[in-house]
Design an enzyme around this catalytic site. Structure first.
Site, short mmCIF file in Angstrom:
data_model
loop_
_atom_site.label_atom_id
_atom_site.label_comp_id
_atom_site.label_asym_id
_atom_site.label_seq_id
_atom_site.Cartn_x
_atom_site.Cartn_y
_atom_site.Cartn_z
N GLY A 1 5.70 -11.25 -4.56
CA GLY A 1 4.53 -11.79 -4.07
C GLY A 1 4.00 -12.65 -5.38
N GLY B 1 -0.14 -12.30 -8.60
CA GLY B 1 1.23 -12.06 -8.82
C GLY B 1 1.69 -13.29 -9.72
N SER C 1 -5.55 -0.54 -5.42
CA SER C 1 -7.03 -0.73 -5.25
C SER C 1 -7.86 0.26 -5.24
CB SER C 1 -7.26 -1.72 -3.89
OG SER C 1 -8.34 -1.56 -3.57
N TYR D 1 -5.43 -0.86 5.50
CA TYR D 1 -5.45 -1.54 4.24
C TYR D 1 -5.72 -0.36 3.31
CZ TYR D 1 -6.17 -4.18 -0.16
OH TYR D 1 -6.28 -4.54 -1.30
#
Ligand SMILES: NC(=O)c1ccc[n+]([C@@H]2O[C@H](COP(=O)([O-])OP(=O)(O)OC[C@H]3O[C@@H](n4cnc5c(N)ncnc54)[C@H](OP(=O)(O)O)[C@@H]3O)[C@@H](O)[C@H]2O)c1
Length: 328
Positions: A22, A28, A166, A194
């Site tokens: 990514g 990225g 995260s 997520y």
């Protein structure tokens, strides 16, 4: 705003290969650009060739500007050593093909940055029958690490795996019987999917680090901050809108380069050689949720993850992930 951390510019040989998933935009992009500007050969592992080629062009332009600004220790070469390789993390077949092509090239791999990710998307099941966030953020990266680990073990000293996760992992729950969401589209718990995908990355980091002790490979994970990137593009939920609204009001959102700082530091800083099994924020080690540190649950996730991807793995790859053949 929101980040006073920084990374050192470390002159790097072109023989050192960094792979970033990514890498065509956001965090990225900055990781790929800066590691390439330090001299490394960088593989942009992206799903869109068009976007990746445009990103490469932009990186070259920004490299020229950076040199004109007099930034020291950048590579003296006229052009960056950046390459595109196609991979769609929403498909195990594509991931398998990507890894096999890389292995066929016979090249070493020194740094693998598992960065690509999606967040608030509408419900999507992919060709493998899995919920998309689980597959793109976690399972496809699990498969890439498993398939390329033997290559990394043969790549000499100081190889590094980095998971861009995260602190949202702290909001996640864990149930080994329901790793994949199988409910209806109407009740799709997108935020929870997520958060879980980010928890799984942290748990994988701990489980892998245990198995890689004493090898040439370290594995770490990090939180980049709340970063103004395209990841928010589908965010229509009130929860995400509120988070962004308050983050912007209190000026705690970050630019992509500020969001990428910690990952770049982990990828290049010689001080981190041999440092493994940690979660980082603002270039400092920090703690993770109690759940993520639970070894029994890490092992349950580890075994469940193999069940999803087993058919794409050889015995050598499985043994290598399990910590056997420590020095191939
Ligand atoms: N931004 C934040 O506030 C924040 C906070 C915490 C953690 N993170 C994490 O940081 C990482 C990078 O996110 P970002 O903010 O830089 O987001 P971004 O700008 O949206 O970049 C995400 C990258 O992932 C790629 N990607 C998405 N689906 C893919 C697929 N199926 N196959 C291959 N590549 C795919 C995207 O490619 P396309 O351009 O083709 O879609 C893009 O290159 C993610 O793992 C995210 O969870 C971000």
């Amino acid at each position: 705003m929101g980040n006073k951390a920084s990374f050192p510019v470390v002159p790097t040989s072109q023989d050192r290969i960094v792979m970033v998933t990514g890498a065509n935009c956001g965090i990225g992009y900055e990781i790929a650009k800066w590691t390439a500007m330090m001299g490394a050969t960088v593989i942009l592992a992206c799903r869109s060739e068009e976007k990746a080629r445009a990103a490469i062009e932009k990186m070259e332009k920004e490299f020229t500007e950076e040199k004109a600004r007099g930034t020291s220790k950048l590579t003296e070469r006229a052009r960056l050593a950046i390459e595109f390789m196609k991979v769609d993390l929403g498909s195990f077949k594509s991931v398998d093909h990507f890894c096999e092509e890389y292995k066929k090239s016979g090249r070493p791999l020194h740094v693998l940055v598992c960065n690509a990710g999606i967040a608030s998307i509408p419900f999507m099941k992919n060709e493998d029958g899995l919920e998309m966030i689980l597959q793109v953020n976690y399972l496809s990266h699990f498969l890439i690490t498993a398939k390329l680990l033997p290559t990394m073990k043969r790549s000499g000293v100081d190889c590094r795996i980095i998971f861009v996760s995260s602190t949202a992992e702290k909001l996640a729950s864990f149930d080994k019987e329901s790793i994949n969401y199988t409910g209806s589209a109407r009740n799709y718990p997108v935020h929870s999917c997520y958060n879980r995908s980010k928890l799984y990355q942290v748990m994988q980091m701990f489980a892998m680090s245990r198995r890689l002790t004493g090898t040439n490979i370290t594995v770490n994970s990090l939180h980049p901050g709340i970063v103004e990137t395209e990841i928010w593009r589908y965010s229509n939920s009130w929860m995400t809108r509120c988070l962004l609204f308050f983050a912007r009001c209190f000026c705690v959102t970050r630019t992509p380069i500020n969001g990428a700082t910690c990952a770049i530091d982990l990828a290049v800083n010689p001080e981190h050689t041999g440092v493994s099994g940690h979660f980082w924020k603002d270039c400092k080690m920090t703690s993770t949720s109690r759940l993520s540190r639970n070894e029994e649950k890490q092992e349950a996730l580890w075994n469940a993850s193999f069940n999803f991807v087993n058919e794409y793995l050889t015995m050598e790859e499985i043994n290598c992930m399990e910590g056997e053949n420590r020095n191939i």
